[in-house]
Design an enzyme around this catalytic site. Structure first.
Site, PDB file in Angstrom:
ATOM      1  N   GLU A 208      25.305  28.268  69.226  1.00  0.00           N
ATOM      2  CA  GLU A 208      25.760  27.308  68.223  1.00  0.00           C
ATOM      3  C   GLU A 208      27.140  26.739  68.560  1.00  0.00           C
ATOM      4  O   GLU A 208      27.316  25.523  68.520  1.00  0.00           O
ATOM      5  CB  GLU A 208      25.777  27.973  66.844  1.00  0.00           C
ATOM      6  CG  GLU A 208      24.380  28.321  66.350  1.00  0.00           C
ATOM      7  CD  GLU A 208      24.417  29.310  65.211  1.00  0.00           C
ATOM      8  OE1 GLU A 208      24.681  30.499  65.460  1.00  0.00           O
ATOM      9  OE2 GLU A 208      24.177  28.896  64.066  1.00  0.00           O
TER      10      GLU A 208
ATOM     11  N   THR B 259      22.150  37.228  72.438  1.00  0.00           N
ATOM     12  CA  THR B 259      22.870  37.750  73.601  1.00  0.00           C
ATOM     13  C   THR B 259      23.711  38.963  73.228  1.00  0.00           C
ATOM     14  O   THR B 259      23.667  40.006  73.890  1.00  0.00           O
ATOM     15  CB  THR B 259      23.780  36.667  74.208  1.00  0.00           C
ATOM     16  OG1 THR B 259      22.959  35.580  74.616  1.00  0.00           O
ATOM     17  CG2 THR B 259      24.559  37.204  75.392  1.00  0.00           C
TER      18      THR B 259
ATOM     19  N   ALA C 103      21.921  32.390  64.665  1.00  0.00           N
ATOM     20  CA  ALA C 103      23.265  32.934  64.459  1.00  0.00           C
ATOM     21  C   ALA C 103      23.934  33.306  65.788  1.00  0.00           C
ATOM     22  O   ALA C 103      24.842  34.129  65.809  1.00  0.00           O
ATOM     23  CB  ALA C 103      23.236  34.129  63.500  1.00  0.00           C
TER      24      ALA C 103
END
Lengths: 158, 306, 420, 324
Positions: free
Chosen positions: D283, D91, D87
């Protein structure tokens, strides 16, 4: 059982092996050199690349008995007393590594390439590593690092 | 895989003896890039492997006045290195360079590529276009067989019990003669041929097609000569109309051959493009509209059209 | 806050780089232990069937230590959201690749031999492979509660009225394929006991969740399970769901010995989740200036035989169906549907990767109809700081879409066309 | 014939679990007896660089050299749960947790230092505790020793902002933050074979703030490669529930030769809720690549491919259909 003599990373090994053993299994299971990886088992991904008599091969596609009297370099043989090989250093410096599973094979393909062609073009580098699949990096930083390694090696020669 | 005995043969007689001794139980291994997968998946069930990859005499390429002769255990990398710079042999270089990957080309042999008799074997079409002749050796002695006759069926070749393919030879190319290759793979490396064609072309002083041989891969049981396309080109001035006509003829042939298969629609169309590329590579266009076979010295070479 | 950033913003050399360039990094297949056993997973070869097992021939093979079946699993369920996976099938398989038994033997070779010697009697059931078919009333049921797992609804404004106002409308159906993460490291793992604690060492994206799932399946307290996570050879969402972790833990617990298993590439393909293939029907309308007025989308996602993250994936697809554009009238229906295909779950982008295949082509088609260039229509409709998304969320800050497009345009001058 | 075309794609991507699901990361920051910093988090290094950038965040928050920070994430028995490495959340979410734990540890270090130096105005600078009013300094090792040879440990916990949407209308704030990604691509299509060649590409990637620009670039290259595969190569090819493309000989992912050079542009617009302004990108970097390629194919040859992957077979068929 069959006896083979193989020189790996400068060291001579005489071992009894099973006839159906692959070179990859010999390196990993017999010699406990786990840097050589298996990603597909059919010569498609290049993670098991080693250098045999000066050229890269997929060690999953070589029977161990065929390596009899051959000289082999695996990732464990890249470092020397001075430390990292310039190719390894370049991979670090250029950020070529992500998950790392393809990297040992990639480094050896880079070495074989630079041994044959010390100043390759980017196209030639891509051809040189075209048998090493990587799913993380998109290859570009690996290409950068092989270019950089070529410079490092040239500097070393001078 | 249930391997009981393995041998690294030192010379051809030893290999033949072993093959004779073990018969059906034995199989030749050279580069290993196909057979190891077949063994692991039990497609090939043998208990003895005879490794010929260290037999020196099978690893040589020799060019004599009339012939070029290659040992069966020559690797694709060795083919590429040997013919490097010889443009008339571009089809051999290109076919070799499109085999798998560097690692595979370093191990896989031309003999293995032929003996597997895969429809997709990259090196077979250019050798068919060169009308290559094979030497097969057995206990009873040597025999020669044309490659085209050697390929019997998908995965089956004309090798008797105890026989070994030792050399592959073809007539050395002269001025005005060239062989080219074109392949459709789904990606730029590690690609199994979806379709390939090779063209041998000989152009006479009148710029007419004196001799042509066309071969294909992946559109039949094994690599095939495409004679209808050859007939269509022979003796003609190789202008666009003639070449287009030949590609149509080839396309129709493919359509007939693959009728009823799901790949037919794609391959009958794509073969035109692939064939055209092979022909174009075989011809070097000169500024004045004339052309010559690639790699020959008759005419100054103009920028090739790609 | 501090004056200047010292470390953030610097291309620090990655700390795991050295071990990876030297081949010293340890991935789970690189681990071996003394007295170690090998495990192999028997998997279903049929997409939908009731099964009966006969272990007799396999059990007597010398070197076979134990063959685990569902009877050996204290709590035979797992799953990231719904617990609809069985650790080992208790009688009904819903997809090819569903684990049926876990063979534990002295060597890998014996484990393979024994796995092949297990007799599985399949009584095949009618199966469904097309998610649209699966949504029909009379479709074969993959799970008892029906095949429709989830329906996300997004409603904003009045699309029917708005479409009437549109100067241009484009309508298309898009289809995406089922794809694999294809990380380079196939799954591998080893489990062993440390007194009464079971230790599982396997490549995973979420060790603490694995720990929970293992503890639940084994019915032991969480603190009696330890998950070690060595170097992981890529994941991309494909290491979210449990594959071998529970098998290994259980095998080790029951045999008292370390147990290792390594998947081949082929087994890796059937063992982990896939990206949901989606069928996306898009209708998008704009006024004569190119301003988007309405968008309607119906998205059907095939989650295969197990739910995994399907609900969240189809929800994310629905929320992102508009693309990064301000559209006053939006209607989205996204559905997660069970079929007898391999199960789909998380993969990089998680539902938001599929929808742009639709919305970004819709944008170009609208632009063409309006004689606009593709960037122009994007600038015109771009969400920005302060905008409201279709779900009514106000983008309070950091939404530099226009900036991204501007720099991209500069970097990629179109007049370079055809010039090498 | 070979024809070239350009295409663009852009996307937004909401990071995190979303829809009100508790999205929590935990971290422990520790000063060990050698005066080094250990960060304990259950965040997996899958290749994305978490191990590196979480260390950078801790070093920045503490103002210590990054070399003395060690990330420990490999063992559930000694690390707190930091959620999944998915997801695009490590970070942002775990980065925040690490930052909070590091800041807490810093406060604790200062408290100990105040006691030792009897000074009130202290700060840490490059790993050394300095007084603002005198030239007194202490090392982290001094602090470690002064704290009784034990460890100073501080927790950090971060929960992302997300609300559950209305089940009937889908209204609500499902994700935060959103990350932007845009690609421009030039392709060359061979109209005789249907082969698509990606000539070059450019990417502009919103990052909030780049913790490690080189790692961001690596993600972009890798994301593009996966998007390229998605657009033109990849399909497991199902036949009645059976995966036909189940090995690397037939499940094709891009090779080095298939990848173009990519001009990578990092766009910084710090996100106030992110650690030092950072957002997740793992992503997003992939997503706009495939649609940009599809749009470029259309620009090159004028046919719309609505079904991926665009194989030579599909493309040739579409071209033929258009010709009629």
């Amino acid at each position: 059982m069959k006896t083979i003599n193989v020189k790996i990373n400068g060291e001579n090994y005489t071992r009894e092996i099973n006839e159906d053993m692959r070179l990859l299994d010999f390196i990993r299971d017999e010699l406990k050199l786990y840097g050589t990886k298996e990603g597909c088992g059919e010569g498609e991904c290049g993670a098991c690349t080693v250098i045999m008599d000066g050229v890269t091969v997929n060690s999953c596609m070589v029977m161990a008995f065929q390596a009899n009297n051959k000289e082999i370099l695996t990732i464990e043989g890249m470092e020397d007393e001075k430390g990292l090989h310039p190719i390894q250093q370049a991979f670090l410096d250029e950020g070529a590594v992500q998950c790392g599973f393809c990297i040992p094979g990639m480094v050896l393909s880079a070495k074989a390439l630079l041994d044959k062609n010390p100043k390759p073009s980017r196209k030639e580098i891509k051809e040189g590593i075209s048998g090493n699949l990587c799913r993380c990096t998109g290859y570009n930083k690996i290409v950068d690092s092989i270019e950089k390694a070529s410079q490092y090696l040239e500097g070393e020669d001078q | 895989m249930d391997i009981k005995n393995v041998f690294q043969a030192k010379d051809v007689p030893e290999a033949i003896n072993l093959l004779d001794q073990y018969g059906e139980a034995a199989k030749v291994i050279a580069g290993g890039t196909d057979i190891i997968i077949a063994l692991r998946e039990n497609h090939v069930k043998v208990s003895v492997l005879v490794d010929i990859s260290s037999i020196k005499e099978l690893k040589e390429i020799k060019t004599s006045d009339d012939w070029v002769e290659m040992g069966a255990a020559v690797t694709f990398t060795e083919v590429m290195d040997y013919f490097k710079g010889h443009k008339e042999y571009s089809g051999l270089i290109e076919a070799a360079s499109l085999v798998g990957s560097p690692q595979i080309r370093n191990a896989a042999t031309i003999g293995g590529n032929i003996c597997n008799a895969s429809p997709a074997a990259d090196f077979v079409p250019p050798l068919l276009a060169l009308d290559a002749v094979l030497t097969v050796e057995g206990k009873e002695g040597k025999r020669e067989v044309r490659l085209e006759d050697f390929l019997l069926d998908k995965g089956r070749v004309d090798l008797n019990k105890g026989e070994l393919l030792t050399t592959i030879k073809f007539i050395r190319l002269r001025k005005g003669q060239t062989v080219t290759f074109s392949k459709l793979g789904l990606r730029k490396a590690l690609a199994i041929s979806r379709l390939s064609t090779a063209v041998y072309l000989e152009i006479d002083d009148d710029e007419k097609c004196a001799e042509v041989r066309v071969a294909s891969g992946s559109i039949g049981k094994h690599g095939l000569r495409e004679r209808v396309a050859e007939e269509s080109l022979k003796g003609k001035n190789l202008d666009k109309a003639a070449i287009d006509e030949a590609s149509k003829v080839l396309s129709n042939e493919v359509e007939k051959r693959l009728a009823g298969r799901s790949s037919c629609e794609f391959k009958k169309d794509a073969v035109e493009g692939i064939f055209l590329k092979a022909v174009e590579k075989a011809m070097v266009h000169n500024g004045d509209g004339s052309y010559c076979a690639m790699g020959t010295q008759y005419y100054p070479r103009a920028a090739g059209k790609e | 806050m501090k004056k200047n950033l010292e470390v953030v913003g610097k291309s620090v050399i990655r700390v795991d780089g050295f071990s990876k360039v030297t081949g010293k990094a340890t991935y789970s297949q690189d681990l071996t232990m003394d007295n170690m056993l090998w495990g192999k997973t028997l998997r279903s070869t049929k997409p939908h069937a009731n099964i009966k097992l006969n272990l007799t021939k396999a059990e007597v093979i010398p070197g076979v230590v134990r063959i685990l079946t569902y009877k050996d699993v204290p709590h035979n369920h797992h799953g990231v959201v719904f617990k609809d996976h069985e650790v080992l099938s208790s009688g009904r398989v819903r997809s090819i690749g569903t684990p049926i038994a876990f063979v534990v033997a002295e060597t890998e070779k014996i484990a393979v031999e024994a796995m092949k010697a297990i007799e599985v009697e399949y009584q095949e059931l009618e199966a469904v492979f097309d998610p649209v078919e699966a949504m029909k009333e009379d479709a074969p049921k993959v799970h008892e509660n029906g095949n429709l797992l989830y329906h996300y609804k997004l409603r904003l404004g009045d699309v029917d009225a708005a479409f009437k106002e549109c100067a241009v409308i484009v309508e298309n159906q898009y289809k995406t394929s089922m794809v694999d993460h294809a990380f380079l490291q196939p799954e591998a793992g080893i489990a062993y006991l440390e007194e009464d604690m079971v230790v599982v060492c396997a490549a995973t994206q979420y060790p603490h969740f694995d720990q929970l799932e293992i503890a639940e399946a084994l019915e032991v307290p969480t603190e009696k399970v330890k998950v070690l996570n060595p170097a992981v050879g890529g994941a991309f969402g494909g290491r979210e769901d449990i594959t071998m972790q529970i098998h290994l833990a259980l095998a080790s617990k029951l045999t008292g010995r370390p147990v290792k298993t390594v998947y081949s590439r082929e087994e890796s393909f059937v063992a982990h989740s896939k990206r949901h293939p989606m069928i996306m029907s898009y209708k998008t309308g704009a006024d004569k200036n190119g301003k988007l007025i309405a968008m309607e989308a119906k998205i059907v996602g095939d989650t295969g035989a197990y739910a995994s993250w399907a609900i969240n994936v189809l929800r994310k697809a629905g929320v992102h169906a508009t693309g990064p554009y301000e559209i006053p009238n939006v209607k989205v229906d996204s559905y997660a549907v069970y079929t007898n295909n391999p199960f789909a779950g998380a993969m990089r982008g998680f539902g938001a990767t599929q929808t742009p295949i639709g919305h970004e082509q819709q944008m170009d088609m609208l632009a063409e109809k309006l004689n606009m260039n593709p960037l122009e229509i994007r600038f015109l409709n771009a969400l920005k700081k302060g905008s409201k998304t279709a779900t009514g969320q106000i983008l309070e800050e950091s939404f530099p879409l226009k900036e991204c497009l501007e720099v991209l345009e500069k970097a990629f001058k179109k007049d370079a066309k055809g010039v090498e | 014939m070979k024809k070239r075309g350009f295409g663009y794609g852009c996307i937004f991507y909401g990071t995190g679990y979303g829809n009100g699901f508790p999205d929590i990361s935990r971290s422990i920051a520790e000063l060990d007896t050698k005066g080094h910093i250990n960060i304990y988090v259950g965040a997996t290094e899958v290749g994305q660089g978490a191990k590196t950038i979480l260390g950078q965040i801790a070093a920045e928050a503490l103002d210590v050299p990054v070399e003395i920070v060690t990330l420990i994430h490999e063992d559930t028995s000694i690390t707190p749960d930091a959620g999944t490495a998915a997801a695009s959340r490590q970070t942002y979410n775990t980065g925040n947790a690490v930052k909070i734990s590091a800041e807490e540890l810093k406060k604790e270090i200062i408290v100990v230092a105040k006691g030792l130096l009897n000074e009130d105005h202290l700060e840490i600078s490059n790993g050394v505790i300095r007084s603002n009013t005198s030239d007194k300094t202490l090392t982290l090792k001094d602090i470690a020793e002064a704290s009784g040879g034990g460890f100073l440990r501080k927790d950090g916990i971060f929960q992302a902002n997300t609300t559950e949407m209305d089940p009937e209308t889908g209204q609500g704030n499902p994700y935060w933050p959103y990350t932007i990604n845009a690609y421009a691509v030039e392709v060359e299509v061979d109209t005789t074979t249907g082969i698509v060649d990606i000539i070059r590409a450019a990417c502009s990637q919103d990052v909030g703030r780049a913790i490690n620009p080189s790692l961001v670039e690596g993600q972009i290259d890798g994301g593009f490669a996966m998007g390229l595969g998605y657009a033109i190569f990849e399909d497991i090819n199902l036949d009645k529930g059976r995966i036909k493309h189940n090995r690397f000989t037939n499940y094709l992912i891009p090779t080095a030769l298939d990848m173009p050079e990519i001009e990578k542009i990092i766009v910084e617009d710090p996100e106030s809720t992110g650690p030092f302004g950072a957002k997740g990108i793992g992503e997003p970097v992939m997503i706009a690549a495939a649609p940009a390629i599809l749009n470029a194919i259309y620009d090159a040859v004028g046919v719309r491919l609505t079904e991926i992957p665009v194989t030579p077979e599909k493309l040739l068929k579409a071209l033929k259909k258009r010709e009629g």
